[in-house]
Enzyme design. Sequence first.
Site, PDB file in Angstrom:
ATOM      1  N   ASN A   1     -14.957  -1.118   4.821  1.00  0.00           N
ATOM      2  CA  ASN A   1     -14.542  -2.375   5.463  1.00  0.00           C
ATOM      3  C   ASN A   1     -15.601  -2.889   6.424  1.00  0.00           C
ATOM      4  O   ASN A   1     -15.776  -4.097   6.583  1.00  0.00           O
ATOM      5  CB  ASN A   1     -13.212  -2.190   6.198  1.00  0.00           C
ATOM      6  CG  ASN A   1     -12.024  -2.326   5.262  1.00  0.00           C
ATOM      7  OD1 ASN A   1     -12.181  -2.708   4.111  1.00  0.00           O
ATOM      8  ND2 ASN A   1     -10.852  -1.996   5.736  1.00  0.00           N
TER       9      ASN A   1
ATOM     10  N   LYS B   1       1.685   2.344  15.157  1.00  0.00           N
ATOM     11  CA  LYS B   1       1.338   3.631  14.564  1.00  0.00           C
ATOM     12  C   LYS B   1       1.576   4.766  15.562  1.00  0.00           C
ATOM     13  O   LYS B   1       2.090   5.834  15.192  1.00  0.00           O
ATOM     14  CB  LYS B   1      -0.126   3.615  14.094  1.00  0.00           C
ATOM     15  CG  LYS B   1      -0.382   2.677  12.912  1.00  0.00           C
ATOM     16  CD  LYS B   1      -1.859   2.653  12.539  1.00  0.00           C
ATOM     17  CE  LYS B   1      -2.160   1.664  11.426  1.00  0.00           C
ATOM     18  NZ  LYS B   1      -1.678   2.099  10.111  1.00  0.00           N
TER      19      LYS B   1
ATOM     20  N   SER C   1      -7.059   1.217   7.887  1.00  0.00           N
ATOM     21  CA  SER C   1      -8.266   0.709   7.252  1.00  0.00           C
ATOM     22  C   SER C   1      -9.388   0.446   8.240  1.00  0.00           C
ATOM     23  O   SER C   1     -10.512   0.182   7.833  1.00  0.00           O
ATOM     24  CB  SER C   1      -7.949  -0.596   6.506  1.00  0.00           C
ATOM     25  OG  SER C   1      -7.453  -1.569   7.405  1.00  0.00           O
TER      26      SER C   1
ATOM     27  N   ASN D   1      -6.766  -1.187  -2.427  1.00  0.00           N
ATOM     28  CA  ASN D   1      -5.801  -1.895  -3.254  1.00  0.00           C
ATOM     29  C   ASN D   1      -6.484  -2.493  -4.488  1.00  0.00           C
ATOM     30  O   ASN D   1      -7.549  -3.106  -4.350  1.00  0.00           O
ATOM     31  CB  ASN D   1      -5.158  -3.012  -2.406  1.00  0.00           C
ATOM     32  CG  ASN D   1      -3.962  -3.640  -3.060  1.00  0.00           C
ATOM     33  OD1 ASN D   1      -3.224  -2.980  -3.786  1.00  0.00           O
ATOM     34  ND2 ASN D   1      -3.754  -4.919  -2.821  1.00  0.00           N
TER      35      ASN D   1
ATOM     36  N   GLU E   1      -1.570  -2.653  10.473  1.00  0.00           N
ATOM     37  CA  GLU E   1      -2.662  -2.234  11.356  1.00  0.00           C
ATOM     38  C   GLU E   1      -2.407  -2.653  12.805  1.00  0.00           C
ATOM     39  O   GLU E   1      -3.112  -3.511  13.353  1.00  0.00           O
ATOM     40  CB  GLU E   1      -3.981  -2.826  10.861  1.00  0.00           C
ATOM     41  CG  GLU E   1      -4.499  -2.223   9.582  1.00  0.00           C
ATOM     42  CD  GLU E   1      -5.025  -0.821   9.800  1.00  0.00           C
ATOM     43  OE1 GLU E   1      -6.179  -0.662  10.226  1.00  0.00           O
ATOM     44  OE2 GLU E   1      -4.266   0.132   9.549  1.00  0.00           O
TER      45      GLU E   1
ATOM     46  N   ASP F   1      11.217   3.538   5.095  1.00  0.00           N
ATOM     47  CA  ASP F   1      10.967   2.235   5.692  1.00  0.00           C
ATOM     48  C   ASP F   1      12.163   1.914   6.578  1.00  0.00           C
ATOM     49  O   ASP F   1      13.178   2.611   6.544  1.00  0.00           O
ATOM     50  CB  ASP F   1      10.774   1.156   4.614  1.00  0.00           C
ATOM     51  CG  ASP F   1       9.946  -0.024   5.114  1.00  0.00           C
ATOM     52  OD1 ASP F   1       8.794  -0.156   4.685  1.00  0.00           O
ATOM     53  OD2 ASP F   1      10.459  -0.785   5.943  1.00  0.00           O
TER      54      ASP F   1
ATOM     55  N   MET G   1       0.824  -1.210   0.000  1.00  0.00           N
ATOM     56  CA  MET G   1       0.000   0.000   0.000  1.00  0.00           C
ATOM     57  C   MET G   1       0.855   1.255   0.000  1.00  0.00           C
ATOM     58  O   MET G   1       0.677   2.148  -0.836  1.00  0.00           O
ATOM     59  CB  MET G   1      -0.938  -0.008   1.214  1.00  0.00           C
ATOM     60  CG  MET G   1      -2.072  -0.973   1.102  1.00  0.00           C
ATOM     61  SD  MET G   1      -3.185  -0.638  -0.307  1.00  0.00           S
ATOM     62  CE  MET G   1      -3.897   0.917   0.183  1.00  0.00           C
TER      63      MET G   1
ATOM     64  N   VAL H   1       1.717   1.854   7.544  1.00  0.00           N
ATOM     65  CA  VAL H   1       2.349   0.671   8.140  1.00  0.00           C
ATOM     66  C   VAL H   1       1.249  -0.307   8.559  1.00  0.00           C
ATOM     67  O   VAL H   1       0.064   0.019   8.499  1.00  0.00           O
ATOM     68  CB  VAL H   1       3.231   1.063   9.348  1.00  0.00           C
ATOM     69  CG1 VAL H   1       4.296   2.064   8.926  1.00  0.00           C
ATOM     70  CG2 VAL H   1       2.398   1.630  10.496  1.00  0.00           C
TER      71      VAL H   1
ATOM     72  N   HIS I   1      -7.860   6.665   3.639  1.00  0.00           N
ATOM     73  CA  HIS I   1      -7.839   5.208   3.481  1.00  0.00           C
ATOM     74  C   HIS I   1      -7.956   4.839   2.012  1.00  0.00           C
ATOM     75  O   HIS I   1      -9.042   4.884   1.423  1.00  0.00           O
ATOM     76  CB  HIS I   1      -8.980   4.574   4.289  1.00  0.00           C
ATOM     77  CG  HIS I   1      -9.060   3.100   4.127  1.00  0.00           C
ATOM     78  ND1 HIS I   1     -10.249   2.404   4.139  1.00  0.00           N
ATOM     79  CD2 HIS I   1      -8.092   2.156   3.914  1.00  0.00           C
ATOM     80  CE1 HIS I   1     -10.013   1.123   3.953  1.00  0.00           C
ATOM     81  NE2 HIS I   1      -8.711   0.945   3.806  1.00  0.00           N
TER      82      HIS I   1
END
Length: 415
Positions: free
Chosen positions: A225, A132, A154, A178, A127, A71, A52, A125, A175
């Site tokens: 979701n 986070k 998400s 994909n 979930e 990263d 993502m 990053v 959000h």
Amino acid sequence: MQQAEISSFAKLLVTPTAQNLVRVFYLRENLKKLAGGTWEGRRVHVIGAGAMGGDIAAWCAWHGFVVSLGDTKPEPIAGAIKRAAELYARIGRDDRRRQRDALDRLIPDLKADGVATADLIIEAVPEVLELKREIFAAIEPKMKPDAILATNTSSIPLEQLREGLPRPERLVGVHFFNPVSRMQLVELVSHDRVSDDVLAAARAFLGRIDRLPAPVKSAPGFLVNRALTPYLLEALAMLDGGAKKETIDKAALDFGMPMGPIELADEVGLDICLHVAEMLRGSLYRDMPEPPQWLKDKVAKGELGKKTGKGLYIWQDGHAVKVREDAAAPPPDMTDRMILPMLNVCVTCLREGVVADESIVDGAMIFATGFPPFRGGPLHYARTRGIAEVRDTLKRLAQTYGPRFQPDPGWGSLS
């Protein structure tokens, strides 16, 4: 032939399918209007070079932003740059200059130097709430005073993510879905302490990268979701009950979904599906099927779906291997068992104020999940089918299969 064409066109023009597709055009135009306004930001920093984060960074660079991609290891960044080059070659075709310029704007950033100069920082990053929060705590002191901090979460409510932030008004949710380059919709997630200026800037940013913002309020799973999870879980419950995966997918495809729920679960990743399902089961006052133990076992073994080559299907060359003979005719109530819980959650989100109106619900579900455009959206489909009939069917399903099908009280206000 001309007369026959005129006659045929006139008949087609007034069919429900044609009228629904016209409606979808206007749903899209209304979402595009929400991305209006101006924002002068030029630099974006993306944290997390996974599937993502890397693709979000690539998409922003393609649309003119200078993007630093961070990263903890160089390998994910290298993979993201490779995917970006492949994407640019595909969508840029013969425009080699634009491909080159976009790659020049996509900057590997292992030391997170881009945080200090970024106008917008996007966290993408895994979930994990504490992860986070740790990232936010580390980067917030380095941010410019007017920079925006966006999370690609998400499912985690922003009220939990903002804890400990000195400037929670600068935090917003963006959000993406994909694959980023193909999914037009982005949920723009607000919370009760976010600045109106930040929301306006985030909408304008999404307009600059040619995405459609769907404004939603912070809540577990937001809209898409939250509505998709019972659809997927019911499919897994039917699989657990002995139905063949090809038959379950066929029921969804026959309804008009672009992909069956079993294949979709593999596409999304069984680990992500399991995480979101467990999170929503723990945070929502709604009955949902328990994720089967064999699903947890698959995740534990690393059989996560498309990304590992094996999940509920075997995957070869990016495609699920299917046995066509197993796609028997679905039983009469199979489609309703999957689709109506999705409609039920859409009504819940409308009643709870997670979304402002039916048009945003319908537009979001069409452009984020592929809900059949020719049906006009889940709530429009419910109105076309008949609110009372949908509610009665949910009651019958609840009597047969359990209280998870109990119709939401919000159906009464749609009558």
